[in-house]
Design an enzyme around this catalytic site. Structure first.
Site, PDB file in Angstrom:
ATOM      1  CB  SER A  66     -37.657 -46.451  35.992  1.00 53.89           C
ATOM      2  OG  SER A  66     -36.383 -46.916  35.862  1.00 53.89           O
ATOM      3  CG  LEU A  67     -41.124 -51.178  35.346  1.00 45.86           C
ATOM      4  CD1 LEU A  67     -40.922 -52.673  35.198  1.00 45.86           C
ATOM      5  CD2 LEU A  67     -42.577 -50.813  35.086  1.00 45.86           C
ATOM      6  CD  GLU A  95     -44.330 -58.448  30.350  1.00 44.96           C
ATOM      7  OE1 GLU A  95     -45.393 -58.700  29.747  1.00 44.96           O
ATOM      8  OE2 GLU A  95     -43.489 -57.652  29.940  1.00 44.96           O
ATOM      9  CE  LYS A 104     -37.201 -54.726  36.850  1.00 46.94           C
ATOM     10  NZ  LYS A 104     -35.777 -54.790  36.545  1.00 46.94           N
ATOM     11  CG  ASP A 156     -30.592 -58.261  35.413  1.00 47.58           C
ATOM     12  OD1 ASP A 156     -30.590 -57.043  35.157  1.00 47.58           O
ATOM     13  OD2 ASP A 156     -29.878 -58.774  36.285  1.00 47.58           O
ATOM     14  NE  ARG A 210     -35.285 -46.104  31.228  1.00 45.57           N
ATOM     15  CZ  ARG A 210     -34.884 -45.454  32.315  1.00 45.57           C
ATOM     16  NH1 ARG A 210     -33.670 -45.606  32.762  1.00 45.57           N
ATOM     17  NH2 ARG A 210     -35.706 -44.653  32.960  1.00 45.57           N
ATOM     18  CD  GLU A 217     -34.289 -55.339  29.658  1.00 50.23           C
ATOM     19  OE1 GLU A 217     -35.162 -54.515  29.297  1.00 50.23           O
ATOM     20  OE2 GLU A 217     -33.597 -55.180  30.673  1.00 50.23           O
ATOM     21  CE1 TYR A 228     -39.978 -53.767  28.310  1.00 54.02           C
ATOM     22  CE2 TYR A 228     -38.472 -55.612  28.139  1.00 54.02           C
ATOM     23  CZ  TYR A 228     -38.707 -54.295  28.459  1.00 54.02           C
ATOM     24  OH  TYR A 228     -37.692 -53.515  28.907  1.00 54.02           O
ATOM     25  CE  LYS A 268     -44.855 -54.721  31.263  1.00 56.44           C
ATOM     26  NZ  LYS A 268     -44.350 -55.008  29.921  1.00 56.44           N
ATOM     27  CE  LYS A 289     -35.364 -55.284  41.641  1.00 58.78           C
ATOM     28  NZ  LYS A 289     -34.689 -54.187  41.067  1.00 58.78           N
ATOM     29  CB  CYS A 293      -5.961 -44.612  64.771  1.00 60.35           C
ATOM     30  SG  CYS A 293      -5.870 -44.355  62.991  1.00 60.35           S
ATOM     31  CB  CYS A 352      -2.023 -41.959  63.444  1.00 59.99           C
ATOM     32  SG  CYS A 352      -3.582 -41.686  64.301  1.00 59.99           S
ATOM     33  CB  CYS A 385      -8.675 -41.837  64.056  1.00 63.80           C
ATOM     34  SG  CYS A 385      -7.067 -41.040  64.260  1.00 63.80           S
ATOM     35  CB  CYS A 445      -4.566 -39.709  61.307  1.00 62.81           C
ATOM     36  SG  CYS A 445      -4.978 -41.370  60.785  1.00 62.81           S
TER      37      CYS A 445
HETATM   38  S1  IVH Z   1     -42.129 -52.741  31.191  1.00 57.54           S
HETATM   39  C1  IVH Z   1     -42.747 -48.136  31.525  1.00 57.54           C
HETATM   40  N1  IVH Z   1     -41.468 -55.231  31.126  1.00 57.54           N
HETATM   41  O1  IVH Z   1     -36.891 -53.277  33.843  1.00 57.54           O
HETATM   42  C2  IVH Z   1     -42.851 -49.602  31.581  1.00 57.54           C
HETATM   43  N2  IVH Z   1     -39.806 -53.671  31.716  1.00 57.54           N
HETATM   44  O2  IVH Z   1     -37.084 -50.270  35.704  1.00 57.54           O
HETATM   45  C3  IVH Z   1     -41.958 -50.230  30.623  1.00 57.54           C
HETATM   46  N3  IVH Z   1     -37.607 -54.657  32.117  1.00 57.54           N
HETATM   47  O3  IVH Z   1     -35.138 -50.904  32.520  1.00 57.54           O
HETATM   48  C4  IVH Z   1     -41.180 -51.309  31.204  1.00 57.54           C
HETATM   49  N4  IVH Z   1     -38.195 -56.733  31.722  1.00 57.54           N
HETATM   50  O4  IVH Z   1     -36.310 -52.147  30.672  1.00 57.54           O
HETATM   51  C5  IVH Z   1     -41.046 -53.989  31.371  1.00 57.54           C
HETATM   52  N5  IVH Z   1     -41.006 -57.486  30.963  1.00 57.54           N
HETATM   53  C6  IVH Z   1     -40.611 -56.251  31.199  1.00 57.54           C
HETATM   54  C7  IVH Z   1     -39.280 -55.965  31.557  1.00 57.54           C
HETATM   55  C8  IVH Z   1     -38.924 -54.656  31.815  1.00 57.54           C
HETATM   56  C9  IVH Z   1     -37.200 -55.921  32.043  1.00 57.54           C
HETATM   57  C10 IVH Z   1     -36.725 -53.548  32.488  1.00 57.54           C
HETATM   58  C11 IVH Z   1     -36.991 -52.237  31.850  1.00 57.54           C
HETATM   59  C12 IVH Z   1     -36.446 -51.235  32.838  1.00 57.54           C
HETATM   60  C13 IVH Z   1     -36.463 -51.980  34.118  1.00 57.54           C
HETATM   61  C14 IVH Z   1     -37.479 -51.389  35.077  1.00 57.54           C
END
Ligand code: IVH
Length: 707
Positions: free
Chosen positions: A104-105, A135, A137, A139, A158, A197, A249, A313, A337, A431, A434, A447, A453
């Site tokens: 995860s990040l 870049e 993120k 969703d 994943r 993604e 990515y 990154k 975020k 309450c 009751c 309560c 009750c």
């Molecule tokens: S890099 C280990 N780049 O965000 C690093 N993640 O918790 C690899 N996500 O579920 C992740 N856009 O899938 C990276 N441009 C991006 C992303 C990205 C979305 C997602 C990733 C993960 C969550 C981070």
């Protein structure tokens, strides 16, 4: 230009000879020409948005290839464009290990957190010049694509980061995923694992929902849900009808090429025909990162896809390796975020709900409003203090958001100068269930009528039958409410006296459902002691403590009789917890209810794990384990001995009582069953970690154990 515009300009495709009359060699040669041609047009249309031929010409090429493969089935290959229409449905999605962990990040919300991230990196890397890649993120749903010799071999969700669900057939239907990598710009590697993604463009999502509404199907809440749903279909023909796309990515593993930077890797992905995110840039200072974040946030609403932040990154790969990762996230990247989306709506009413422990929770009923694609119509105000702090009243305008983009929250009141404010909402003097006068405990209003009750009784019974406790099928909140309101259940013990004929006349019940419920309750006369303890709702006692109590005391009466000191012998039980446990069990009403429930020891047969001398910390004592599939480093016989030596019980089949399923290669149906029942699954790697963590078994096993 669309394919339609090209209609007239397009050359005609000659039908060729009837494929059934062509020889295998002829057909093979023709198919080999058609495939790259079709894939090229596919890419020009879906990836590059500059089609060169019309839809009808494309369709003709496609049908020709289909006909050739139908006439000569041996010609069909996994990278043939004809595979994109979907394959026969599967019974279940296989579990597949990732080529490398999908971490995860770590995330940041404030520039100061990004600043600290930058400082940490600079400190760790010394004088090295630092360049970041920025870049969006995305969703959507994270996905691994694996190409062997350039051909898409598998696609895996994943999952838990080590293994996910194999969704290869489904991903083959996604037009922007190449089934075979291009090699006109650079040679393809022998092995490539890519992370990307899966997602849906908002415009496609709208169209999909429109279609669903017209067909009488419920629309999806948001593109992310629609994406995961489409990705995890058992029938890939359904996936084929959903407008999915994948943006790649990250190069996770590659053989035969070495990249020095992330940018080089991503450029290679593009050269191989994968689609990558747009607006990727470089930066070398926190200021630039913050500016990028701000600019993207400002454009968020005008993008055709959902993003929830930007990813920062480190570009150079060698220092990445130096920094390494925690078990959760790499130290060389961070997700910066965005603030959650907020919307404005009005509070129609505030009401108070009473939970299992008697806590009165004020809840705001909102005029329904869409927040980031989800309709929100209520939000908890938590407790008296929170209510006072927010100072929101009935009829007022408020700003709402979804915390962590999930749970609805009221952020603040919006002042309306010309509007006279209603009276502040006061916690009730009685309450609502009751009528008892509540007492104040810190910020909470409670309560105190725990046993009289009705709302609390409903909460307790629902909790007793819930998944983590006795797991009684069919005993959900609504049913419990009905049983209590009808007077059939006045305390836990009454559940076991329910008769089918009493249930049948109730609303929502029929003979079958009545029989099923009585049967489901009856089944739980044999129950794991730990689950029973969880079900009682003893304060402070969660699943782990309940298990330790069960293994240690081995019977309910021993738990009830235990002194504070005896309780504190258990790892993790301190003075506060032992006092809470004793206080609860010694409350006269609890004692009485428990006596009735246990019926002098006649009601339940408690299952207690096999005797274990030592309860190994975090370990195996008392756990029920099932083994399946082939393990690389031990035979099943060996492993069984070791686990039993650590106090576990190794059984042959998976049930609700199974604690872990250890799954090796080719695991078979036990794995499916474990998943269905929510049993924790360990792969070989996780198993090793646990064994090593116990300090009892070093990596591998002593040779004397081998069979
Ligand atoms: S890099 C280990 N780049 O965000 C690093 N993640 O918790 C690899 N996500 O579920 C992740 N856009 O899938 C990276 N441009 C991006 C992303 C990205 C979305 C997602 C990733 C993960 C969550 C981070």
């Amino acid at each position: 230009m669309t394919r339609h515009d090209l209609e007239r300009a397009s050359p005609q495709v000659s039908g060729g000879v009837d494929p059934r009359e062509s020889s295998l060699e002829e057909a093979a040669a023709e198919a080999a020409e058609l495939r790259p041609e079709i894939e090229r047009h596919n890419r020009l249309y879906h990836v590059e948005s500059r089609p060169e031929i019309s839809d009808s010409v494309y369709d003709a090429l496609f049908r020709r290839l289909q006909a050739l493969e139908a006439a000569h089935p041996s010609l069909a290959t996994p990278d043939s464009p004809t595979q994109r229409v979907g394959a026969d449905p599967l019974e279940s999605l296989p579990s597949v290990a990732h080529a490398a962990p999908m971490l995860s990040l770590d995330s940041a919300r404030e520039p100061a957190e990004v600043q600290r991230f930058d400082e940490r990196l600079r400190k760790a890397l010394g004088d090295e010049e630092i360049r970041y890649i920025l870049e969006p993120k995305l969703d959507g749903a994270s996905l691994e694509l694996v190409y062997v010799e350039g051909v898409l071999e598998r696609a895996v969700t994943r999952g838990n980061g080590r293994e996910g669900e194999g969704v290869t057939e489904n991903v083959r239907t996604i037009p922007t995923v190449p089934l075979r990598l291009r090699e006109d710009e650079r040679p393809v590697p022998a092995f490539l694992s890519v992370r990307g993604e899966a997602m849906m463009y908002l415009s496609d999502f709208e169209t999909l929902n429109q279609r669903r509404i017209e067909a009488g199907d419920p629309p999806y809440q948001n593109p992310r849900n629609a994406t995961s749903g489409a990705l995890r279909q058992l029938n890939s023909r359904i996936t084929a009808s959903r407008p999915l796309t994948v943006l790649a990515y990250d190069v996770m593993v590659v053989e035969g090429v070495t990249f020095e930077t992330d940018s080089e890797g991503v450029a290679a992905l593009r050269a191989w025909g994968l689609q990558t995110p747009e607006r990727v840039t470089e930066a070398d200072s926190v200021d630039e990162i913050v500016a990028y974040h701000r600019a993207f946030d400002a454009d968020r609403d005008s993008l055709d896809y959902e993003i929830d932040g930007v990813v920062v990154k480190l570009d150079a790969l060698a220092p990445r390796a130096l920094l390494g990762s925690t078990s959760h996230h790499p130290r060389w990247a961070i997700a910066f975020k965005f603030e959650p989306r907020k919307e404005v709506t009005r509070i129609d009413r505030i009401f108070v709900s009473v939970g299992r422990t008697g806590v009165l929770t004020p809840v705001a009923l909102l005029r329904p409003v869409e927040v980031g694609g989800v309709t929100v119509s209520r939000a908890t105000l938590h407790n008296r203090e929170e209510l006072e702090r927010k100072d929101v009243r009935e009829g007022e305008l408020v700003r709402v958001q979804r915390a962590g983009d999930v749970i609805p929250q009221i952020v603040e009141r919006i002042d309306e100068e010309e509007r006279e404010r209603s009276d502040p909402f006061a916690m009730p003097a009685a309450c609502p269930s009751c009528g008892t006068e509540p007492v104040e405990k810190g910020p909470f209003t409670v309560c105190p009528n725990h046993f009289g009750c009705r709302a609390q009784l409903k909460g307790r019974i629902t909790h007793f039958g819930a998944r983590g406790a006795l797991d009684i099928e069919g005993l959900g909140e609504e049913t419990v409410s009905l049983l209590v309101d009808e007077g059939l259940v006045t305390e836990l013990a009454d559940l076991f006296d329910l008769k089918e004929e009493e249930l049948v006349p109730l609303e929502g019940f029929a003979e079958v459902s009545a029989r099923n419920l009585v049967g489901a309750i009856e089944e739980r006369r044999r129950v794991e002691l730990a689950r029973f303890l969880v079900g009682l709702g003893i304060p402070e006692v969660g699943v782990a403590v309940a298990r330790d109590l069960a293994v240690h005391f081995r019977g309910i009466e021993a738990v009830r009789a235990a002194s504070a000191e005896a309780l504190e012998e258990i790892h993790g039980v301190g003075e506060k917890m032992s006092a809470a446990i004793k206080g609860f069990l010694e409350t006269p009403d609890v004692r009485e209810a428990l006596d009735r429930l246990l019926d002098g020891g006649r009601r339940f047969q408690f299952v207690v794990p096999e005797a274990t001398e030592v309860v190994v910390e975090g370990g195996w004592g008392g756990r029920t384990v099932v083994l399946t599939g082939t393990l690389e480093s031990f035979s099943r016989g060996e492993l069984k001995k070791v686990l039993e030596g650590l106090g576990a019980r190794v059984t042959g089949s998976v049930s609700r009582r199974t604690d872990f399923l250890v799954a090796g290669e080719k695991p078979g149906s036990k794995l499916d069953k474990a998943r269905r029942l929510g049993v924790e699954v360990l792969d070989e790697e996780q198993l090793r970690e646990r064994l090593e963590g116990d300090g009892r078994v070093a990596a591998g096993l002593p040779p004397s154990e081998a069979q």
